[in-house]
Design an enzyme around this catalytic site. Structure first.
Site, PDB file in Angstrom:
ATOM      1  N   GLY A  74       0.876  -1.181   0.000  1.00 32.67           N
ATOM      2  CA  GLY A  74       0.000   0.000   0.000  1.00 32.67           C
ATOM      3  C   GLY A  74       0.902   1.216   0.000  1.00 32.67           C
ATOM      4  CG  ASP A  94       5.132   3.617  -2.337  1.00 31.30           C
ATOM      5  OD1 ASP A  94       4.553   4.551  -2.916  1.00 31.30           O
ATOM      6  OD2 ASP A  94       4.784   2.431  -2.448  1.00 31.30           O
TER       7      ASP A  94
HETATM    8  O1  RIB Z   1       3.802   1.518  -4.770  1.00 30.09           O
HETATM    9  C1  RIB Z   1       3.772   0.143  -4.521  1.00 30.09           C
HETATM   10  C2  RIB Z   1       2.456  -0.224  -3.922  1.00 30.09           C
HETATM   11  O2  RIB Z   1       1.429   0.012  -4.848  1.00 30.09           O
HETATM   12  C3  RIB Z   1       2.322  -1.668  -3.542  1.00 30.09           C
HETATM   13  O3  RIB Z   1       2.725  -1.918  -2.235  1.00 30.09           O
HETATM   14  C4  RIB Z   1       0.845  -1.951  -3.774  1.00 30.09           C
HETATM   15  O4  RIB Z   1       0.137  -2.242  -2.621  1.00 30.09           O
HETATM   16  C5  RIB Z   1       0.290  -0.714  -4.455  1.00 30.09           C
HETATM   17  O5  RIB Z   1      -0.365   0.075  -3.586  1.00 30.09           O
END
Ligand code: RIB
Length: 303
Positions: free
Chosen positions: A40, A251
Protein backbone atom coordinates in the site's frame (compact mmCIF):
# COMPACT_ATOMS: atom_id res chain seq x y z
CA UNK A 1 16.03 16.92 14.87
CA UNK A 2 13.45 14.14 14.48
CA UNK A 3 10.92 14.78 11.70
CA UNK A 4 7.26 14.49 12.75
CA UNK A 5 5.37 13.01 9.81
CA UNK A 6 1.69 12.19 9.36
CA UNK A 7 0.88 9.85 6.48
CA UNK A 8 -2.72 9.81 5.28
CA UNK A 9 -2.84 6.74 3.13
CA UNK A 10 -3.49 3.18 2.12
CA UNK A 11 -2.52 -0.25 3.32
CA UNK A 12 -2.73 -3.19 0.90
CA UNK A 13 -1.63 -6.75 1.33
CA UNK A 14 0.74 -7.31 -1.59
CA UNK A 15 0.47 -10.66 -3.38
CA UNK A 16 3.60 -10.69 -5.51
CA UNK A 17 4.45 -13.16 -8.27
CA UNK A 18 7.95 -13.13 -9.78
CA UNK A 19 8.38 -14.26 -13.40
CA UNK A 20 11.00 -14.24 -16.16
CA UNK A 21 8.83 -11.86 -18.24
CA UNK A 22 5.31 -10.41 -18.12
CA UNK A 23 2.61 -12.71 -19.55
CA UNK A 24 0.70 -11.61 -22.67
CA UNK A 25 -3.13 -11.40 -22.59
CA UNK A 26 -4.51 -14.95 -22.77
CA UNK A 27 -1.14 -16.55 -21.95
CA UNK A 28 -0.33 -18.83 -19.01
CA UNK A 29 3.25 -18.50 -17.83
CA UNK A 30 5.31 -20.32 -15.20
CA UNK A 31 6.31 -17.99 -12.37
CA UNK A 32 9.39 -18.58 -10.23
CA UNK A 33 8.11 -17.59 -6.80
CA UNK A 34 5.28 -15.98 -4.85
CA UNK A 35 5.43 -13.77 -1.80
CA UNK A 36 2.85 -12.01 0.38
CA UNK A 37 3.81 -8.94 2.34
CA UNK A 38 2.70 -5.56 3.65
CA UNK A 39 2.24 -2.88 1.02
CA UNK A 40 0.00 0.00 0.00
CA UNK A 41 1.55 3.28 -1.06
CA UNK A 42 0.68 5.09 2.16
CA UNK A 43 1.88 2.37 4.48
CA UNK A 44 5.07 1.87 2.44
CA UNK A 45 5.83 5.58 2.76
CA UNK A 46 5.14 5.44 6.50
CA UNK A 47 7.46 2.44 6.94
CA UNK A 48 10.19 4.12 4.86
CA UNK A 49 9.96 7.29 6.95
CA UNK A 50 9.97 5.36 10.25
CA UNK A 51 13.01 3.28 9.26
CA UNK A 52 14.82 6.47 8.33
CA UNK A 53 14.27 7.85 11.83
CA UNK A 54 11.05 9.88 11.71
CA UNK A 55 8.27 9.96 14.27
CA UNK A 56 5.39 8.67 12.10
CA UNK A 57 1.61 8.68 12.57
CA UNK A 58 -0.56 6.77 10.10
CA UNK A 59 -4.15 7.76 9.27
CA UNK A 60 -6.11 5.19 7.28
CA UNK A 61 -8.62 2.35 7.17
CA UNK A 62 -8.22 -1.42 7.09
CA UNK A 63 -10.78 -4.21 7.43
CA UNK A 64 -11.21 -6.65 10.32
CA UNK A 65 -9.60 -9.56 8.43
CA UNK A 66 -6.22 -11.25 8.80
CA UNK A 67 -4.57 -8.79 6.39
CA UNK A 68 -5.47 -5.99 8.83
CA UNK A 69 -3.62 -7.92 11.55
CA UNK A 70 -0.59 -8.03 9.23
CA UNK A 71 -0.85 -4.26 8.81
CA UNK A 72 -0.76 -3.66 12.56
CA UNK A 73 2.14 -6.11 12.89
CA UNK A 74 4.39 -4.08 10.62
CA UNK A 75 3.23 -0.72 11.99
CA UNK A 76 3.85 -1.87 15.58
CA UNK A 77 7.24 -3.31 14.72
CA UNK A 78 8.27 0.02 13.12
CA UNK A 79 6.89 2.09 16.05
CA UNK A 80 4.33 3.82 13.83
CA UNK A 81 1.51 5.50 15.75
CA UNK A 82 -1.76 3.75 14.74
CA UNK A 83 -4.13 5.72 16.96
CA UNK A 84 -5.95 7.08 13.91
CA UNK A 85 -6.24 3.81 11.98
CA UNK A 86 -9.81 2.55 11.78
CA UNK A 87 -10.73 -1.14 11.56
CA UNK A 88 -13.74 -1.05 9.26
CA UNK A 89 -16.19 -3.95 9.84
CA UNK A 90 -17.93 -3.43 6.49
CA UNK A 91 -15.00 -3.34 4.06
CA UNK A 92 -12.05 -5.68 3.53
CA UNK A 93 -8.41 -4.65 3.79
CA UNK A 94 -6.97 -3.54 0.44
CA UNK A 95 -5.09 -6.09 -1.64
CA UNK A 96 -2.65 -5.71 -4.52
CA UNK A 97 -1.77 -8.57 -6.87
CA UNK A 98 1.66 -7.66 -8.30
CA UNK A 99 3.73 -9.08 -11.16
CA UNK A 100 7.47 -8.53 -11.12
CA UNK A 101 9.63 -9.31 -14.15
CA UNK A 102 12.84 -10.74 -12.72
CA UNK A 103 15.13 -9.74 -15.56
CA UNK A 104 14.39 -6.01 -15.18
CA UNK A 105 12.75 -5.64 -11.74
CA UNK A 106 9.83 -3.85 -13.47
CA UNK A 107 6.34 -4.40 -12.05
CA UNK A 108 2.65 -4.28 -12.94
CA UNK A 109 0.14 -3.78 -10.11
CA UNK A 110 -3.62 -4.09 -9.69
CA UNK A 111 -5.09 -2.53 -6.52
CA UNK A 112 -8.42 -3.52 -4.96
CA UNK A 113 -8.77 -0.76 -2.43
CA UNK A 114 -11.48 -2.08 -0.07
CA UNK A 115 -11.45 -0.09 3.19
CA UNK A 116 -8.93 2.44 1.85
CA UNK A 117 -11.61 3.73 -0.47
CA UNK A 118 -14.00 4.77 2.31
CA UNK A 119 -11.61 6.90 4.34
CA UNK A 120 -13.74 9.93 5.22
CA UNK A 121 -13.43 13.60 6.12
CA UNK A 122 -14.55 12.58 9.62
CA UNK A 123 -11.57 10.21 9.87
CA UNK A 124 -9.29 13.11 8.93
CA UNK A 125 -10.97 15.40 11.46
CA UNK A 126 -10.29 12.86 14.21
CA UNK A 127 -6.59 13.15 13.40
CA UNK A 128 -6.63 16.97 13.12
CA UNK A 129 -4.56 17.48 16.25
CA UNK A 130 -1.79 15.16 15.04
CA UNK A 131 -1.84 16.79 11.60
CA UNK A 132 -1.49 20.27 13.13
CA UNK A 133 1.56 19.14 15.14
CA UNK A 134 3.33 17.52 12.16
CA UNK A 135 6.29 18.92 10.24
CA UNK A 136 5.08 17.22 7.06
CA UNK A 137 1.87 15.60 5.88
CA UNK A 138 2.14 13.02 3.10
CA UNK A 139 -0.78 11.80 0.98
CA UNK A 140 -1.25 9.64 -2.15
CA UNK A 141 -4.23 8.58 -4.26
CA UNK A 142 -5.17 5.14 -2.94
CA UNK A 143 -7.61 6.59 -0.41
CA UNK A 144 -10.90 8.40 -1.10
CA UNK A 145 -9.97 11.50 -3.11
CA UNK A 146 -12.32 13.87 -1.28
CA UNK A 147 -10.94 12.84 2.13
CA UNK A 148 -7.36 13.02 0.83
CA UNK A 149 -7.92 16.50 -0.61
CA UNK A 150 -9.46 17.51 2.72
CA UNK A 151 -6.38 16.28 4.62
CA UNK A 152 -4.11 18.40 2.41
CA UNK A 153 -6.33 21.43 2.95
CA UNK A 154 -6.42 20.94 6.72
CA UNK A 155 -2.64 20.61 6.83
CA UNK A 156 -2.17 23.80 4.82
CA UNK A 157 -4.59 25.64 7.15
CA UNK A 158 -2.33 24.59 10.04
CA UNK A 159 0.81 25.71 8.13
CA UNK A 160 2.04 22.14 7.80
CA UNK A 161 4.18 21.38 4.74
CA UNK A 162 2.45 18.92 2.40
CA UNK A 163 3.73 16.29 -0.03
CA UNK A 164 1.35 14.66 -2.50
CA UNK A 165 2.53 11.54 -4.26
CA UNK A 166 -0.06 11.50 -7.07
CA UNK A 167 -0.10 7.73 -7.45
CA UNK A 168 -1.73 5.74 -8.95
CA UNK A 169 -2.05 8.08 -11.94
CA UNK A 170 -5.18 10.26 -11.96
CA UNK A 171 -6.43 13.70 -12.86
CA UNK A 172 -7.20 15.82 -9.81
CA UNK A 173 -9.20 18.89 -8.78
CA UNK A 174 -7.23 22.10 -9.05
CA UNK A 175 -7.58 23.00 -5.38
CA UNK A 176 -6.09 19.66 -4.34
CA UNK A 177 -3.01 20.23 -6.50
CA UNK A 178 -2.70 23.77 -5.11
CA UNK A 179 -2.65 22.43 -1.54
CA UNK A 180 0.40 20.25 -2.21
CA UNK A 181 3.68 22.07 -1.55
CA UNK A 182 5.57 19.27 -3.28
CA UNK A 183 4.25 16.77 -5.83
CA UNK A 184 6.23 13.59 -6.50
CA UNK A 185 4.85 12.00 -9.70
CA UNK A 186 6.68 9.46 -11.82
CA UNK A 187 6.56 9.99 -15.58
CA UNK A 188 3.25 8.16 -16.13
CA UNK A 189 1.61 10.00 -13.27
CA UNK A 190 2.91 13.33 -14.56
CA UNK A 191 1.54 12.61 -18.01
CA UNK A 192 -1.94 11.81 -16.69
CA UNK A 193 -2.07 14.59 -14.10
CA UNK A 194 -0.83 17.29 -16.45
CA UNK A 195 -2.80 15.92 -19.45
CA UNK A 196 0.34 16.50 -21.54
CA UNK A 197 2.72 14.28 -23.44
CA UNK A 198 6.14 13.99 -21.90
CA UNK A 199 8.31 15.35 -24.72
CA UNK A 200 8.93 18.29 -22.36
CA UNK A 201 8.99 17.10 -18.73
CA UNK A 202 9.68 20.57 -17.37
CA UNK A 203 6.69 22.06 -19.18
CA UNK A 204 4.41 19.25 -18.00
CA UNK A 205 5.65 19.65 -14.41
CA UNK A 206 5.32 23.46 -14.55
CA UNK A 207 1.74 23.15 -15.73
CA UNK A 208 0.94 21.75 -12.26
CA UNK A 209 2.45 24.69 -10.40
CA UNK A 210 -0.21 26.98 -8.98
CA UNK A 211 1.99 29.20 -6.78
CA UNK A 212 5.65 30.25 -6.70
CA UNK A 213 6.63 28.19 -3.66
CA UNK A 214 5.36 24.91 -5.12
CA UNK A 215 7.76 22.25 -6.45
CA UNK A 216 7.29 19.19 -8.62
CA UNK A 217 9.88 16.43 -8.14
CA UNK A 218 9.54 14.00 -11.03
CA UNK A 219 10.96 10.56 -10.25
CA UNK A 220 12.73 9.09 -13.30
CA UNK A 221 13.91 5.68 -12.06
CA UNK A 222 17.50 5.13 -13.20
CA UNK A 223 17.42 8.76 -14.45
CA UNK A 224 17.22 10.08 -10.88
CA UNK A 225 14.80 12.91 -10.06
CA UNK A 226 14.03 16.21 -11.75
CA UNK A 227 13.32 19.10 -9.37
CA UNK A 228 11.08 21.57 -11.19
CA UNK A 229 10.02 24.96 -9.80
CA UNK A 230 8.35 27.83 -11.63
CA UNK A 231 11.82 29.19 -12.46
CA UNK A 232 14.36 26.33 -12.35
CA UNK A 233 14.81 22.70 -13.26
CA UNK A 234 17.65 20.56 -11.97
CA UNK A 235 18.38 16.83 -12.20
CA UNK A 236 19.70 14.85 -9.24
CA UNK A 237 21.12 11.50 -10.41
CA UNK A 238 20.14 8.10 -9.06
CA UNK A 239 22.74 5.87 -7.42
CA UNK A 240 23.91 3.01 -9.66
CA UNK A 241 22.36 -0.32 -8.70
CA UNK A 242 21.17 -3.60 -10.20
CA UNK A 243 17.38 -3.57 -9.68
CA UNK A 244 15.72 -6.75 -8.44
CA UNK A 245 12.22 -5.42 -7.70
CA UNK A 246 11.22 -1.79 -8.28
CA UNK A 247 7.93 -2.12 -6.38
CA UNK A 248 7.74 0.51 -3.64
CA UNK A 249 10.71 2.55 -4.92
CA UNK A 250 8.51 5.63 -5.47
CA UNK A 251 7.07 5.19 -1.98
CA UNK A 252 10.54 4.92 -0.51
CA UNK A 253 11.50 8.13 -2.35
CA UNK A 254 8.51 10.09 -1.01
CA UNK A 255 8.92 8.80 2.55
CA UNK A 256 12.64 9.60 2.55
CA UNK A 257 12.08 13.03 1.02
CA UNK A 258 9.66 13.87 3.84
CA UNK A 259 12.15 12.74 6.49
CA UNK A 260 14.98 14.86 5.12
CA UNK A 261 12.78 17.94 4.69
CA UNK A 262 11.30 17.45 8.15
CA UNK A 263 14.85 17.42 9.54
CA UNK A 264 15.48 20.80 7.91
CA UNK A 265 17.53 19.71 4.88
CA UNK A 266 17.26 21.75 1.67
CA UNK A 267 15.17 20.35 -1.16
CA UNK A 268 18.26 19.38 -3.17
CA UNK A 269 19.82 17.60 -0.17
CA UNK A 270 16.50 15.89 0.51
CA UNK A 271 16.23 14.64 -3.09
CA UNK A 272 19.77 13.26 -2.91
CA UNK A 273 18.85 11.44 0.31
CA UNK A 274 15.61 10.13 -1.25
CA UNK A 275 17.41 8.96 -4.43
CA UNK A 276 19.84 6.98 -2.29
CA UNK A 277 17.06 5.40 -0.20
CA UNK A 278 15.07 4.44 -3.33
CA UNK A 279 18.22 3.05 -4.95
CA UNK A 280 18.70 0.68 -2.03
CA UNK A 281 15.00 -0.27 -2.03
CA UNK A 282 15.08 -1.60 -5.62
CA UNK A 283 17.90 -4.03 -4.85
CA UNK A 284 15.56 -6.11 -2.65
CA UNK A 285 12.35 -8.03 -3.26
CA UNK A 286 9.10 -6.94 -1.56
CA UNK A 287 7.71 -3.51 -0.79
CA UNK A 288 7.51 -2.32 2.84
CA UNK A 289 10.06 -4.94 3.80
CA UNK A 290 12.56 -3.57 1.26
CA UNK A 291 12.73 -0.08 2.82
CA UNK A 292 16.29 0.75 3.97
CA UNK A 293 17.46 1.77 7.44
CA UNK A 294 18.95 5.18 8.16
CA UNK A 295 22.42 3.70 8.56
CA UNK A 296 22.26 2.07 5.11
CA UNK A 297 21.35 5.37 3.46
CA UNK A 298 23.92 7.42 5.38
CA UNK A 299 26.70 5.03 4.29
CA UNK A 300 25.78 5.18 0.58
CA UNK A 301 24.75 8.81 0.15
CA UNK A 302 27.07 10.49 -2.36
CA UNK A 303 29.19 13.46 -1.18
O1 RIB B 1 3.80 1.52 -4.77
C1 RIB B 1 3.77 0.14 -4.52
C2 RIB B 1 2.46 -0.22 -3.92
O2 RIB B 1 1.43 0.01 -4.85
C3 RIB B 1 2.32 -1.67 -3.54
O3 RIB B 1 2.72 -1.92 -2.24
C4 RIB B 1 0.84 -1.95 -3.77
O4 RIB B 1 0.14 -2.24 -2.62
C5 RIB B 1 0.29 -0.71 -4.45
O5 RIB B 1 -0.36 0.08 -3.59
Amino acid sequence: MTAKIVVVGSFNMDLTSYMPRMPRPGETLHGTRFQTGPGGKGSNQAVAAARLGADVTFVGRVGTDIFADNAFQIWNSENINTRYVIRDPENPTGVAPIWVEETTGQNAIVVILGANKVLSRQDIDSAAEAIARADILIAQLETDIDATAYALKLAKQSNVRTILNPAPAATLPDEMIANADILTPNETELEVLSRRTLDDIDAAARSLIRRDDQTVVVTLGAGGAQIVTSKNSINKPAIEVQPVDTTGAGDCFTGALAVALGEGKTLEEAVRFANTAAGICVTRPGTATSMPSRQEVDVLIPE
